[in-house]
Design an enzyme around this catalytic site. Sequence first.
Site, PDB file in Angstrom:
ATOM      1  N   ALA A 124     -87.191   8.702  63.472  1.00 56.15           N
ATOM      2  CA  ALA A 124     -88.126   7.885  62.682  1.00 56.15           C
ATOM      3  C   ALA A 124     -88.315   6.532  63.364  1.00 56.15           C
ATOM      4  O   ALA A 124     -87.387   5.728  63.397  1.00 56.15           O
ATOM      5  CB  ALA A 124     -87.587   7.698  61.269  1.00 56.15           C
ATOM      6  N   HIS A 154     -92.796  -8.297  67.215  1.00 54.25           N
ATOM      7  CA  HIS A 154     -91.357  -8.077  67.050  1.00 54.25           C
ATOM      8  C   HIS A 154     -90.562  -9.239  67.630  1.00 54.25           C
ATOM      9  O   HIS A 154     -91.082 -10.018  68.443  1.00 54.25           O
ATOM     10  CB  HIS A 154     -90.917  -6.774  67.731  1.00 54.25           C
ATOM     11  CG  HIS A 154     -91.262  -5.544  66.939  1.00 54.25           C
ATOM     12  ND1 HIS A 154     -92.516  -4.973  66.971  1.00 54.25           N
ATOM     13  CD2 HIS A 154     -90.516  -4.793  66.080  1.00 54.25           C
ATOM     14  CE1 HIS A 154     -92.533  -3.914  66.168  1.00 54.25           C
ATOM     15  NE2 HIS A 154     -91.337  -3.780  65.613  1.00 54.25           N
ATOM     16  N   LYS A 158     -86.393  -7.214  71.601  1.00 56.91           N
ATOM     17  CA  LYS A 158     -86.857  -5.814  71.669  1.00 56.91           C
ATOM     18  C   LYS A 158     -87.216  -5.474  73.111  1.00 56.91           C
ATOM     19  O   LYS A 158     -87.927  -6.245  73.763  1.00 56.91           O
ATOM     20  CB  LYS A 158     -88.069  -5.629  70.748  1.00 56.91           C
ATOM     21  CG  LYS A 158     -88.543  -4.201  70.666  1.00 56.91           C
ATOM     22  CD  LYS A 158     -89.530  -4.022  69.539  1.00 56.91           C
ATOM     23  CE  LYS A 158     -90.049  -2.601  69.462  1.00 56.91           C
ATOM     24  NZ  LYS A 158     -88.973  -1.637  69.227  1.00 56.91           N
TER      25      LYS A 158
HETATM   26  P1  NAP Z   1     -79.381  -4.616  68.788  1.00 56.59           P
HETATM   27  O1  NAP Z   1     -78.959  -5.606  67.771  1.00 56.59           O
HETATM   28  O2  NAP Z   1     -79.699  -5.072  70.172  1.00 56.59           O
HETATM   29  O3  NAP Z   1     -78.280  -3.468  68.849  1.00 56.59           O
HETATM   30  C1  NAP Z   1     -78.296  -2.474  69.836  1.00 56.59           C
HETATM   31  C2  NAP Z   1     -76.938  -1.799  69.887  1.00 56.59           C
HETATM   32  O4  NAP Z   1     -76.970  -0.815  70.931  1.00 56.59           O
HETATM   33  C3  NAP Z   1     -75.785  -2.757  70.187  1.00 56.59           C
HETATM   34  O5  NAP Z   1     -74.659  -2.375  69.436  1.00 56.59           O
HETATM   35  C4  NAP Z   1     -75.568  -2.518  71.702  1.00 56.59           C
HETATM   36  O6  NAP Z   1     -74.273  -2.799  72.141  1.00 56.59           O
HETATM   37  C5  NAP Z   1     -75.830  -1.031  71.770  1.00 56.59           C
HETATM   38  N1  NAP Z   1     -76.078  -0.654  73.171  1.00 56.59           N
HETATM   39  C6  NAP Z   1     -76.921  -1.248  74.046  1.00 56.59           C
HETATM   40  N2  NAP Z   1     -76.836  -0.646  75.235  1.00 56.59           N
HETATM   41  C7  NAP Z   1     -75.903   0.325  75.111  1.00 56.59           C
HETATM   42  C8  NAP Z   1     -75.359   1.282  76.003  1.00 56.59           C
HETATM   43  N3  NAP Z   1     -75.776   1.377  77.269  1.00 56.59           N
HETATM   44  N4  NAP Z   1     -74.408   2.111  75.530  1.00 56.59           N
HETATM   45  C9  NAP Z   1     -74.000   2.049  74.239  1.00 56.59           C
HETATM   46  N5  NAP Z   1     -74.489   1.160  73.335  1.00 56.59           N
HETATM   47  C10 NAP Z   1     -75.426   0.308  73.784  1.00 56.59           C
HETATM   48  O7  NAP Z   1     -80.708  -3.840  68.296  1.00 56.59           O
HETATM   49  P2  NAP Z   1     -81.138  -3.483  66.797  1.00 56.59           P
HETATM   50  O8  NAP Z   1     -82.128  -4.462  66.305  1.00 56.59           O
HETATM   51  O9  NAP Z   1     -79.919  -3.199  66.003  1.00 56.59           O
HETATM   52  O10 NAP Z   1     -81.930  -2.118  67.054  1.00 56.59           O
HETATM   53  C11 NAP Z   1     -81.263  -0.947  67.471  1.00 56.59           C
HETATM   54  C12 NAP Z   1     -82.300   0.157  67.715  1.00 56.59           C
HETATM   55  O11 NAP Z   1     -82.976   0.453  66.488  1.00 56.59           O
HETATM   56  C13 NAP Z   1     -83.403  -0.237  68.711  1.00 56.59           C
HETATM   57  O12 NAP Z   1     -83.784   0.893  69.450  1.00 56.59           O
HETATM   58  C14 NAP Z   1     -84.544  -0.674  67.816  1.00 56.59           C
HETATM   59  O13 NAP Z   1     -85.803  -0.550  68.442  1.00 56.59           O
HETATM   60  C15 NAP Z   1     -84.375   0.315  66.681  1.00 56.59           C
HETATM   61  N6  NAP Z   1     -84.931  -0.090  65.399  1.00 56.59           N
HETATM   62  C16 NAP Z   1     -85.379   0.922  64.620  1.00 56.59           C
HETATM   63  C17 NAP Z   1     -85.865   0.662  63.368  1.00 56.59           C
HETATM   64  C18 NAP Z   1     -86.327   1.811  62.530  1.00 56.59           C
HETATM   65  O14 NAP Z   1     -86.726   1.588  61.379  1.00 56.59           O
HETATM   66  N7  NAP Z   1     -86.310   3.046  63.043  1.00 56.59           N
HETATM   67  C19 NAP Z   1     -85.894  -0.647  62.890  1.00 56.59           C
HETATM   68  C20 NAP Z   1     -85.414  -1.675  63.698  1.00 56.59           C
HETATM   69  C21 NAP Z   1     -84.905  -1.379  64.957  1.00 56.59           C
HETATM   70  P3  NAP Z   1     -74.037  -3.986  73.240  1.00 56.59           P
HETATM   71  O15 NAP Z   1     -73.840  -5.228  72.440  1.00 56.59           O
HETATM   72  O16 NAP Z   1     -72.809  -3.534  73.965  1.00 56.59           O
HETATM   73  O17 NAP Z   1     -75.223  -4.057  74.141  1.00 56.59           O
END
Ligand code: NAP
Length: 267
Positions: A124, A154, A158
């Site tokens: 999603a 955003h 992002k």
């Molecule tokens: P965020 O705060 O940057 O969190 C990303 C997470 O992924 C962190 O825990 C990060 O850990 C981890 N990560 C990054 N690179 C990694 C790797 N190589 N191996 C393992 N873990 C890794 O981002 P966010 O705002 O929470 O968003 C997370 C995802 O959800 C994104 O893809 C975003 O686009 C998506 N999203 C989706 C929705 C939806 O409704 N579907 C809404 C908002 C966001 P580190 O600190 O170690 O880098």
Amino acid sequence: MALNVVLAGPRGKMGTEAIKMITNEHLFTLVACIDRKNNGKTLNEINHICENNIPIYVDAKTCFEELKPDIFVDLTIPQIGFEHTKCALEHKIAAVVGTSGFSGEQIDELSILAEQNNTGCIIAPNFALGAVLMMLFSKMAAKYFPDVEIIEKHHDNKIDAPSGTAMKTIEMIKESRKSKTQGHPEEYESIQGSRGGNIDGIRVHSMRLPGLVAHQEVVFGSKSQLLTIKHDSFHRESFMDGLALAMNEVTKLNKLVYGLEQVMDLD
Ligand code: NAP
């Protein structure tokens, strides 16, 4: 009985919000997290929103084989989220993917894997119920207003553009709008990219700024009128009702579906 959940991305902004939702929701039990750091530690050592000694694994395969959870939730980045989801489906664990930025080929590959393993998967691009309705209303509007541009905004952390929501909106608009070229036939850009990305004649503009969370405007133009369909997520808690819905529905599926609307009651 509560469904056992493993979540990847527990230190992220979405992961943190999801942990709050899962631990407050009696239908789910968080049994482990997958994190590229902190192997062998427990969640309360790295994320103070959780008091429980939830184990942390670096390796998804080990986690899935040891704990055999009912549901896997990925909230990381596309490269690693794809590998996690593949591994979950290979272990017949229902997967809910919020991570955005998977390619069409990756979605096709996961779809085949879900069917082969008779396992549910929901990808999603946006869990906000209002955003899903925005996409559906846009699909309805495009039938009568084929000239349309999208502005998505955003936060500046992002990494993918355009957003998964914008891509999904365009895909849905294409279902009700015939392919057409928009704007002046001889238009040109004096600065490259000023007219935005172009998918099937639909222009998409991506803004990245601190202070933003997730926002989108779908602007339809016609003779002497404009129709704007707009949605704003001001905080990541806006995604949690939709995530809970997806987690409830995914165990009832035996294939991959793309988009939360596939499991919403829209009649
Ligand atoms: P965020 O705060 O940057 O969190 C990303 C997470 O992924 C962190 O825990 C990060 O850990 C981890 N990560 C990054 N690179 C990694 C790797 N190589 N191996 C393992 N873990 C890794 O981002 P966010 O705002 O929470 O968003 C997370 C995802 O959800 C994104 O893809 C975003 O686009 C998506 N999203 C989706 C929705 C939806 O409704 N579907 C809404 C908002 C966001 P580190 O600190 O170690 O880098």
